[in-house]
Design a protein around this motif. Sequence first.
Motif, mmCIF file in Angstrom:
data_model
loop_
_atom_site.group_PDB
_atom_site.id
_atom_site.type_symbol
_atom_site.label_atom_id
_atom_site.label_comp_id
_atom_site.label_asym_id
_atom_site.label_seq_id
_atom_site.Cartn_x
_atom_site.Cartn_y
_atom_site.Cartn_z
ATOM 1 N N LEU A 44 -3.440 -15.134 17.408
ATOM 2 C CA LEU A 44 -2.382 -15.657 18.284
ATOM 3 C C LEU A 44 -1.001 -15.640 17.640
ATOM 4 O O LEU A 44 -0.041 -16.149 18.225
ATOM 5 N N HIS A 45 -0.863 -15.006 16.473
ATOM 6 C CA HIS A 45 0.384 -15.186 15.716
ATOM 7 C C HIS A 45 1.608 -14.621 16.425
ATOM 8 O O HIS A 45 2.717 -15.098 16.211
ATOM 9 N N ASP A 46 1.416 -13.604 17.261
ATOM 10 C CA ASP A 46 2.562 -13.005 17.954
ATOM 11 C C ASP A 46 2.600 -13.362 19.435
ATOM 12 O O ASP A 46 3.266 -12.672 20.223
ATOM 13 N N LEU A 47 1.913 -14.437 19.806
ATOM 14 C CA LEU A 47 1.892 -14.823 21.216
ATOM 15 C C LEU A 47 3.314 -15.043 21.747
ATOM 16 O O LEU A 47 3.575 -14.859 22.936
ATOM 17 N N GLY A 48 4.211 -15.411 20.865
ATOM 18 C CA GLY A 48 5.604 -15.615 21.277
ATOM 19 C C GLY A 48 6.235 -14.383 21.890
ATOM 20 O O GLY A 48 7.133 -14.494 22.732
ATOM 21 N N HIS A 49 5.771 -13.207 21.492
ATOM 22 C CA HIS A 49 6.282 -11.984 22.121
ATOM 23 C C HIS A 49 5.888 -11.940 23.595
ATOM 24 O O HIS A 49 6.584 -11.366 24.418
ATOM 25 N N LEU A 50 4.729 -12.520 23.903
ATOM 26 C CA LEU A 50 4.179 -12.386 25.253
ATOM 27 C C LEU A 50 4.679 -13.467 26.193
ATOM 28 O O LEU A 50 4.579 -13.308 27.409
ATOM 29 N N VAL A 51 5.191 -14.551 25.669
ATOM 30 C CA VAL A 51 5.759 -15.566 26.562
ATOM 31 C C VAL A 51 7.217 -15.259 26.871
ATOM 32 O O VAL A 51 7.821 -15.870 27.705
ATOM 33 N N ASP A 52 7.762 -14.277 26.174
ATOM 34 C CA ASP A 52 9.158 -13.930 26.403
ATOM 35 C C ASP A 52 9.282 -12.474 26.840
ATOM 36 O O ASP A 52 9.723 -12.164 27.933
ATOM 37 N N GLY A 53 8.857 -11.561 25.982
ATOM 38 C CA GLY A 53 8.834 -10.159 26.372
ATOM 39 C C GLY A 53 10.130 -9.407 26.155
ATOM 40 O O GLY A 53 10.254 -8.244 26.523
ATOM 41 N N SER A 54 11.101 -10.046 25.543
ATOM 42 C CA SER A 54 12.403 -9.389 25.392
ATOM 43 C C SER A 54 12.598 -8.802 24.000
ATOM 44 O O SER A 54 13.712 -8.495 23.615
ATOM 45 N N GLU A 55 11.482 -8.650 23.270
ATOM 46 C CA GLU A 55 11.582 -8.275 21.858
ATOM 47 C C GLU A 55 12.373 -6.991 21.626
ATOM 48 O O GLU A 55 13.301 -6.957 20.816
ATOM 49 N N VAL A 56 11.997 -5.943 22.338
ATOM 50 C CA VAL A 56 12.631 -4.657 22.071
ATOM 51 C C VAL A 56 14.119 -4.713 22.407
ATOM 52 O O VAL A 56 14.972 -4.231 21.662
ATOM 53 N N ALA A 57 14.431 -5.362 23.534
ATOM 54 C CA ALA A 57 15.843 -5.470 23.919
ATOM 55 C C ALA A 57 16.627 -6.262 22.885
ATOM 56 O O ALA A 57 17.754 -5.904 22.518
ATOM 57 N N ARG A 58 16.043 -7.334 22.400
ATOM 58 C CA ARG A 58 16.753 -8.162 21.415
ATOM 59 C C ARG A 58 16.948 -7.406 20.109
ATOM 60 O O ARG A 58 18.025 -7.465 19.502
ATOM 61 N N LEU A 59 15.885 -6.713 19.661
ATOM 62 C CA LEU A 59 16.019 -5.954 18.416
ATOM 63 C C LEU A 59 17.072 -4.869 18.569
ATOM 64 O O LEU A 59 17.854 -4.617 17.647
ATOM 65 N N ALA A 60 17.099 -4.242 19.739
ATOM 66 C CA ALA A 60 18.082 -3.187 19.970
ATOM 67 C C ALA A 60 19.501 -3.753 19.895
ATOM 68 O O ALA A 60 20.442 -3.064 19.508
ATOM 69 N N ARG A 61 19.641 -5.026 20.261
ATOM 70 C CA ARG A 61 20.958 -5.662 20.181
ATOM 71 C C ARG A 61 21.218 -6.249 18.801
ATOM 72 O O ARG A 61 22.245 -6.877 18.568
ATOM 73 N N GLY A 62 20.239 -6.094 17.890
ATOM 74 C CA GLY A 62 20.410 -6.623 16.545
ATOM 75 C C GLY A 62 20.230 -8.121 16.466
ATOM 76 O O GLY A 62 20.785 -8.795 15.599
ATOM 77 N N GLU A 63 19.416 -8.692 17.386
ATOM 78 C CA GLU A 63 19.183 -10.139 17.391
ATOM 79 C C GLU A 63 17.747 -10.444 16.983
ATOM 80 O O GLU A 63 16.841 -9.656 17.244
ATOM 81 N N ASP A 64 17.551 -11.615 16.373
ATOM 82 C CA ASP A 64 16.204 -12.100 16.081
ATOM 83 C C ASP A 64 15.638 -12.723 17.350
ATOM 84 O O ASP A 64 16.309 -13.525 18.006
#
Length: 202
Positions: free
Chosen positions: A54-74
């Motif tokens: 379950l360590h990356d479940l936070g990716h699934l409750v939000d789903g904006s990971e790729v967009a945020r990384l592309a913007r240079g955000e954590d």
Amino acid sequence: MSGEGVERLLELLVSRGGGQYGYEPVSQLAHALQAASLAEAAGEGAPLVAAALLHDLGHLVDGSEVARLARGEDDHHELRALRLLKREFGAAVVEPVRLHVQAKRYLCALEPGYLAALSEASRASLAVQGGVMSADEAAAFIRLPQAQAALRLRRYDDQAKDPSARSPEADHFLPHLRRAQAETWTPAATPDSLSAQTGATP
Ligand SMILES: [Fe+2]
Ligand SMILES: [Fe+2]
């Protein structure tokens, strides 16, 4: 604690985990199953197997990971699912999840060759996650009660990106989740009692 809560967490992982894991060559679900399998194969107890799953479940409750990384955000994904996790589990599950990004920053500082061996995506996210720990940060990290468990989780996480790996189905880990819940959940581990939701150091 709800008996069905861990089943719902597993359903969330399965139903939303089909998407790509950031820029890694595996899906979120495949990554989770591989990490949990590695923890189980290493002889970890149910709480760390559950944490690995379950360590990356936070990716699934939000789903904006790729967009945020592309913007240079954590995306702070290690914190996003803590409220869900704390309903079912105590610190032996919640804390390694909360600390798994810090564990990467720690290993980059302390272990020669660790940074160079990270996947390209993991090196890219390191920069927005705070970079390599300072000596003071590393000294504070390693004193945390669940630091060693978080470091072990981090190893499984790093290895769980193999597109050719074969893992058990998600249901294989339901007994681990139930056991982890029974072993770790306490009334003290209610959502408002841990500082983890804010990311503050306990
Ligand atoms: Fe992660
Ligand atoms: Fe991960």
